[in-house]
Design a protein around this motif. Structure first.
Motif: not given
Length: 143
Positions: A105-106, A2-3, A99-100, A43-46
């Motif tokens: 992760v978002e 995804r973008d 990762a995104d 909000d940070i997932e990684m």
């Protein structure tokens, strides 16, 4: 895939910061990036923390990112330490992108930190060692 979009950026000024540490400089840049993204540290997932020389200079080789990001509010998420010589920061950026883009992760953080001044690094290493020794003495009831 995804973008992926860069939502925020932050950095410290270039220069010698003899009275600062890797941790303080990382905290400043991360706080600015999170504010710029209109996000919160939670909000940070990684996170991907890159640095090529601080480990050798400070004696903290194994958990550089965990130490530098300790007080940023980024807790309980994977923190990946990236070392790839002069390409460390771009490698961390690419890993955060992947990762995104892969949907794992978002929101991911990429943090690059360069340390070249041996005097500053030696002072940080000494300060950290003294703090750890003081904690050990308190735990043993010596102080």
């Amino acid at each position: 895939m995804r973008d992926v979009y860069i939502a925020g950026a932050g950095m410290t000024a270039f220069g010698k910061f003899m009275d600062s540490s890797v941790r303080k400089l990382a905290e400043e840049a991360v706080a600015e990036a999170v504010r710029d993204a209109q996000a919160s540290p939670g909000d940070i997932e990684m996170a991907f923390f890159s640095n090529a020389t601080a480990g050798i200079l400070t004696g903290q080789e194994m958990i550089r990112g965990q130490v530098a990001l300790r007080y940023t509010g980024i807790l309980g998420v994977p923190i990946v330490n990236v070392e790839n010589a002069c390409a460390s920061a771009s490698s961390a950026f690419w890993l955060a992108h992947m990762a995104d883009a892969s949907g794992q992760v978002e929101i991911a953080l990429a943090k690059g930190k360069k340390t070249y001044d041996k005097r500053q690094a030696l002072r940080e290493r000494t300060d950290e060692r003294e703090k750890q020794q003081a904690i050990g003495r308190r735990l043993k009831g010596i102080e």
